[in-house]
Scaffold this motif. Structure first.
Motif, PDB file in Angstrom:
ATOM      1  N   TYR A 170      22.194  22.093  44.992  1.00 56.05           N
ATOM      2  CA  TYR A 170      21.398  21.003  44.428  1.00 56.05           C
ATOM      3  C   TYR A 170      22.198  20.166  43.421  1.00 56.05           C
ATOM      4  O   TYR A 170      21.914  18.984  43.249  1.00 56.05           O
ATOM      5  CB  TYR A 170      20.114  21.544  43.789  1.00 56.05           C
ATOM      6  CG  TYR A 170      20.301  22.554  42.681  1.00 56.05           C
ATOM      7  CD1 TYR A 170      20.467  22.151  41.364  1.00 56.05           C
ATOM      8  CD2 TYR A 170      20.276  23.918  42.932  1.00 56.05           C
ATOM      9  CE1 TYR A 170      20.615  23.057  40.343  1.00 56.05           C
ATOM     10  CE2 TYR A 170      20.427  24.842  41.921  1.00 56.05           C
ATOM     11  CZ  TYR A 170      20.596  24.417  40.629  1.00 56.05           C
ATOM     12  OH  TYR A 170      20.737  25.327  39.619  1.00 56.05           O
ATOM     13  N   ILE A 174      22.338  16.104  43.998  1.00 56.80           N
ATOM     14  CA  ILE A 174      21.832  15.059  43.104  1.00 56.80           C
ATOM     15  C   ILE A 174      22.943  14.078  42.739  1.00 56.80           C
ATOM     16  O   ILE A 174      22.692  12.871  42.578  1.00 56.80           O
ATOM     17  CB  ILE A 174      21.204  15.674  41.826  1.00 56.80           C
ATOM     18  CG1 ILE A 174      20.500  14.574  41.020  1.00 56.80           C
ATOM     19  CG2 ILE A 174      22.243  16.387  40.997  1.00 56.80           C
ATOM     20  CD1 ILE A 174      19.741  15.087  39.826  1.00 56.80           C
ATOM     21  N   VAL A 220      15.619  12.802  45.319  1.00 59.23           N
ATOM     22  CA  VAL A 220      15.882  14.216  45.029  1.00 59.23           C
ATOM     23  C   VAL A 220      14.604  15.035  44.924  1.00 59.23           C
ATOM     24  O   VAL A 220      14.668  16.219  44.565  1.00 59.23           O
ATOM     25  CB  VAL A 220      16.700  14.353  43.728  1.00 59.23           C
ATOM     26  CG1 VAL A 220      18.019  13.612  43.841  1.00 59.23           C
ATOM     27  CG2 VAL A 220      15.907  13.858  42.522  1.00 59.23           C
TER      28      VAL A 220
END
Length: 317
Positions: A170, A174, A220
Motif C-alpha cells: 500500500y 499510494i 486509494v
C-alpha cells in the motif's frame, strides 16, 4: 463497446479485486492477559514438576504411575505452549491483522499486552500519520506550457484489512496514485492567467490542493487509505520556457505600471489646468494649452529627469 461486453468487463474487474473490510477480533486487555500469563506460568511449572516426579517414579520401579505422570505432564506442557500463542504485544499507533490458517479473522487495535485467539498469526500495520513528497513531475498545463510540479501527501491507514489484502504494497500504491493524480490535475488548470471560471495553479493553490486531495482519496480508497491533506510543494515553469515566461511577466508588469503612471499624469495635468484657469493666473488658448499639456506629460511620464528649455521669447515668434 457492446453493453454485454461492458458488463462482462465490469464483472471480471469485480472478481479480480479483493473485497474485504476490517473487523475487530476478540481480544482481552492487559489486566486479564497478565493474570492469564501468571496462571500459564504456574501451570507450566506444575506440569514440568509432574514430568520430573514421573521420571523419578519410573527410576524407582513404579513404571505405570511414572509413565502416566510423564504423559500427563508432557500433554500439559504442549497445551501450555499452544495457549502461549494467545499473548501478543501491540505498540501505540500500531495494529495487528490476524489470520487463522490463511483466513482473516480480524484486527487487534488494543495496545499493550493483549489476549487473542490461539494459533493465529498476524502482520503489524501502522496507523500513524505518514507523509511523503512526490517527485517533481514535468507536465503540460491547460495551455500546453511545460511546468514542474510536486506535492506533499499526508495520509494514514484507515482500513487495515484492505491495506493488507486488497493491494500488494500500500505504501508504493499510494505514491504511484498520488503522482498520477497530480499529473492529471495539473493538466486541467493553466499555470497563470486563468480565463472566466478557471483556476490557475499559481493563483488558486488552495482550490487546486483541495481538488488534488479529493482525486487522490478516490484513487486509494480501495486500499483502505485515508488522505488527510495534500499541498503543492513546488511549482515553476520548466527551464526551457522559464526565461520567456519571465520576460512576459516583466512586460505585463511594465505595461501595468505605465498605465497607472499615465492615468496619474493625466489626472495631475487636468487638475493643474483647472487651477490655472480658476485662479486667473494665465489665460491659455488652445495652442498654449496643448503645449503645456505636452510638457507636463513629458515631465510626469518620462523615465529619466527632463532638462528644461527656457524660452526667452514669445511662443509665436
Amino acid at each position: 463497446m457492446p453493453e454485454s461486453a461492458k458488463l462482462q468487463a465490469e464483472a471480471a474487474e469485480f472478481r479480480a479485486r479483493v473485497h474485504i473490510d476490517e473487523k475487530i477480533v476478540w481480544s482481552a486487555g492487559s489486566g486479564p492477559a497478565f493474570l492469564a500469563a501468571v496462571g500459564l506460568l504456574a501451570a507450566l511449572a506444575g506440569f514440568i514438576y509432574l514430568i520430573v516426579v514421573g521420571a523419578i517414579d519410573s527410576a524407582d520401579g513404579i513404571v505405570v504411575s511414572g509413565a502416566i505422570k510423564i504423559a500427563i505432564g508432557t500433554v500439559g506442557v504442549i497445551v501450555v505452549c499452544l495457549l502461549g500463542t494467545c499473548f501478543y504485544i501491540v505498540s501505540p499507533g500500531e495494529t495487528s491483522v490476524r489470520q487463522f490458517f490463511g483466513k482473516y479473522i480480524g484486527t487487534v487495535r488494543r495496545t499493550g499486552l493483549v489476549l487473542i485467539p490461539p494459533l493465529t498469526y498476524g502482520k503489524r500495520v501502522s496507523v500513524k500519520v505518514h507523509n511523503f513528497e512526490t517527485y517533481e513531475l514535468k507536465v503540460n498545463d491547460l495551455d500546453g506550457n511545460p511546468v514542474n510540479i510536486a506535492a506533499i501527501v499526508v495520509w494514514q491507514v484507515a482500513d487495515t484489512a484492505r491495506a493488507v489484502f486488497a493491494v500488494e504494497q500500500y505504501e508504493a500504491f499510494i505514491k504511484a496514485q498520488a503522482e498520477s493524480a497530480l499529473r492529471h490535475v495539473a493538466t486541467t488548470h493553466p499555470y497563470d492567467g486563468p480565463g472566466p471560471g478557471e483556476t490557475s495553479l499559481r493563483g488558486g493553490t488552495d482550490l487546486v490542493s483541495s481538488e488534488l486531495a479529493e482525486e487522490v482519496a478516490a484513487r486509494v480508497a480501495l486500499a483502505g487509505l485515508e488522505i488527510i491533506e495534500v499541498r503543492i510543494s513546488s511549482l515553476a515553469y520548466a527551464p526551457e520556457i522559464a526565461q520567456a515566461m519571465l520576460q512576459r511577466q516583466q512586460a505585463g508588469a511594465v505595461i501595468a505600471a505605465r498605465e497607472q503612471i499615465v492615468e496619474g499624469a493625466v489626472s495631475m495635468v487636468d487638475q493643474a489646468l483647472k487651477r490655472l484657469e480658476d485662479s486667473d493666473i494665465v489665460v491659455l488658448d488652445d495652442e498654449r494649452r496643448a503645449q503645456m499639456v505636452s510638457n507636463l506629460l513629458v515631465v510626469l511620464c518620462s523615465d529619466q529627469r527632463t532638462q528644461p528649455v527656457v524660452n526667452a521669447g514669445s511662443l509665436y515668434t
